[in-house]
Write an enzyme that holds these catalytic residues in place. Structure first.
Site, PDB file in Angstrom:
ATOM      1  N   GLU A 135      30.380  24.647  59.014  1.00 42.60           N
ATOM      2  CA  GLU A 135      31.499  25.301  58.321  1.00 42.60           C
ATOM      3  C   GLU A 135      32.260  24.084  57.346  1.00 42.60           C
ATOM      4  O   GLU A 135      33.403  23.463  57.671  1.00 42.60           O
ATOM      5  CB  GLU A 135      32.392  25.880  59.084  1.00 42.60           C
ATOM      6  CG  GLU A 135      31.823  27.114  59.600  1.00 42.60           C
ATOM      7  CD  GLU A 135      32.669  28.121  60.548  1.00 42.60           C
ATOM      8  OE1 GLU A 135      32.434  29.065  60.656  1.00 42.60           O
ATOM      9  OE2 GLU A 135      33.963  27.800  60.627  1.00 42.60           O
TER      10      GLU A 135
ATOM     11  N   GLU B 229      26.934  32.497  62.953  1.00 45.34           N
ATOM     12  CA  GLU B 229      27.937  32.966  63.939  1.00 45.34           C
ATOM     13  C   GLU B 229      28.228  34.466  63.206  1.00 45.34           C
ATOM     14  O   GLU B 229      28.669  34.656  62.030  1.00 45.34           O
ATOM     15  CB  GLU B 229      29.132  32.160  63.713  1.00 45.34           C
ATOM     16  CG  GLU B 229      28.872  30.724  64.454  1.00 45.34           C
ATOM     17  CD  GLU B 229      30.139  30.039  64.318  1.00 45.34           C
ATOM     18  OE1 GLU B 229      31.295  30.566  64.285  1.00 45.34           O
ATOM     19  OE2 GLU B 229      29.853  28.696  64.393  1.00 45.34           O
TER      20      GLU B 229
END
Length: 438
Positions: free
Chosen positions: A168, A352
């Protein structure tokens, strides 16, 4: 129980669970160095209730039972992260043998249980000595990170199923250097612009280092949102376009096309590193797969009074999780199709996906969330997206960054006082789908 079946995804689809080192390991001893999250969490006002990751889920000691939970749930793979400060306490230089030994035990434990190791090099726990030198604002971090990648490749690479460089980068850069919500907690445009570029430049140098040392199956994990306008007005549509550039296209375009969106390079021109354009070939090094983390959408309206980026996010009217994020499975389908259509034909993994929920060991809303998002993956595959795997976030209730221990994302409930693990009904739903048809 889920109404869908493992067979619906084909024989080669990977089902896994995901965690991150700082969120579960604890074990801040045995030579582990300090990270930016240690000091950030100990600074009053940064984290709910002043919670720290000092103990977390004590995965450092309890990893065998956690791996047993993954195996017994029928999952194929475990997406985990290495803690840079556990392996190289100073960020560069001397290596901590106890850290190497821990990850040797962990990886070997996965393989003994038939679990495929999916590793991430960096999930936000930068060694503090590197922050003292500017951290992600310093171009030298590309070399520091590459050296760390060499260590991973040489010590563990032959046992890893897949390796991601960064988790991320939007959070590493924008959330942490412009919005100030995560460590190191800057709210500075110059800091953000430099971090936004350096995190991707370091990704590219790490890819080179990993490949040069024999590592295989390399990727990066991007968190993406479905950026939408709050109304049909042209102003709000433009706001959504800028929001999409900030959250999605900077990272998709940089990594996959070697270009940043002009909606951002203009406003950031005075703050980006000089000559950053010359780095774009490194930023966009060829990959073997792309990971996508997805939780919700971003709803934008025009906000002309805001400096730099004249946009604002607003809350939508969809059902929300305990952390306040809208539940929007269609957004996952749309993003997977968009990425495969507009950016890359690489294999995609949902690395995720999950929800915060208040519960004990019964979490029917979470089970429905997972089922609906798995159906969204199937829909994307039907539309041509080459999605090869899905990782639920998260195996365990854990340290949820600035939310501390206040939000629970786990398939398995953790009593933080006793460290007792109790599988929830969402875990049982996955187990029912997976275990008998592995």
């Amino acid at each position: 129980m889920f109404s869908i079946h493992r067979q619906d995804f084909g024989t080669d689809f990977t089902f896994g669970v995901a965690t991150a080192a700082f969120q579960i390991e604890g074990g801040q001893r045995d030579g582990r160095g300090p990270s930016i999250w240690d000091s950030f969490s100990r600074t009053p006002g940064n984290v709910h209730n002043g919670d720290t990751g000092a103990e977390a889920c004590n995965h450092y000691e309890l990893w065998p039972q956690d791996l047993d939970l993954i195996r017994d749930g029928g999952f194929d793979a475990y997406r985990f992260s290495f803690a840079w400060p556990r392996l190289i306490p100073g960020g560069t230089g001397a290596v901590n043998q106890a850290g190497l030994d821990f990850y040797d035990r962990l990886i070997d434990g996965m393989l003994e249980r038939g679990i495929k190791p999916y590793a991430t090099l960096y999930h936000w726990d930068l060694p503090s000595p590197l922050q003292d030198k500017g951290g992600w604002m310093n171009r030298d971090i590309a070399n520091w990170f590459a050296d760390y990648a060499v260590l991973i490749a040489q010590k563990f690479g032959d046992r890893l199923e897949a390796t991601a460089t960064i988790n991320e980068p939007w959070c590493v850069a924008f959330l942490s250097h412009f919005l100030g919500i995560h460590a190191p907690g800057y709210r500075d445009l110059r800091a953000a612009a430099r971090a936004m570029h350096h995190v991707l430049f370091a990704h590219g140098t790490a890819i080179d280092a990993l490949r040069a040392n024999g590592a295989k199956n390399l990727g990066i994990v991007l968190n993406l949102e479905k950026s939408e306008p709050a109304s049909d007005s042209e102003e709000d549509k433009q706001a959504a376009n800028v929001g999409d550039a900030i959250f999605n296209r900077w990272y998709l375009g940089g990594v996959l096309k070697g270009e940043y969106p002009t909606e951002l390079t203009g406003p950031l021109a005075a703050y980006l590193p000089d000559g950053y354009e010359e780095d774009m070939a490194v930023v966009s090094r060829p990959l073997d797969w792309l990971g996508i983390n997805y939780y919700t959408r971003g709803l934008y309206k025009s906000a002309p009074d805001q400096p730099v980026f004249p946009i604002a996010q607003v809350k939508g009217d969809l059902e929300k999780t305990d952390i306040g994020w809208e539940i929007y499975p269609q957004g996952l389908t749309d993003l997977l199709v968009r990425v495969s259509r507009d950016y890359t034909k690489l294999p995609l993994y949902v690395t995720e996906n999950g929800m915060a929920e208040v519960e004990g060991d019964s979490d029917p809303r979470r089970a429905k969330y997972y089922e609906d998002h798995l159906k969204a993956v199937l829909s994307a595959r039907e539309q041509g997206a080459d999605v090869r795997g899905y990782f639920a976030w998260s195996l365990l209730d854990n340290y949820e960054w600035a939310e501390g221990y206040n939000k629970r994302f786990g398939l398995v409930h953790v009593d933080y006082q006793t460290q007792q693990r109790t599988p929830k009904s969402s875990y049982r739903a996955f187990q029912g789908m997976l275990h008998n048809s592995r």
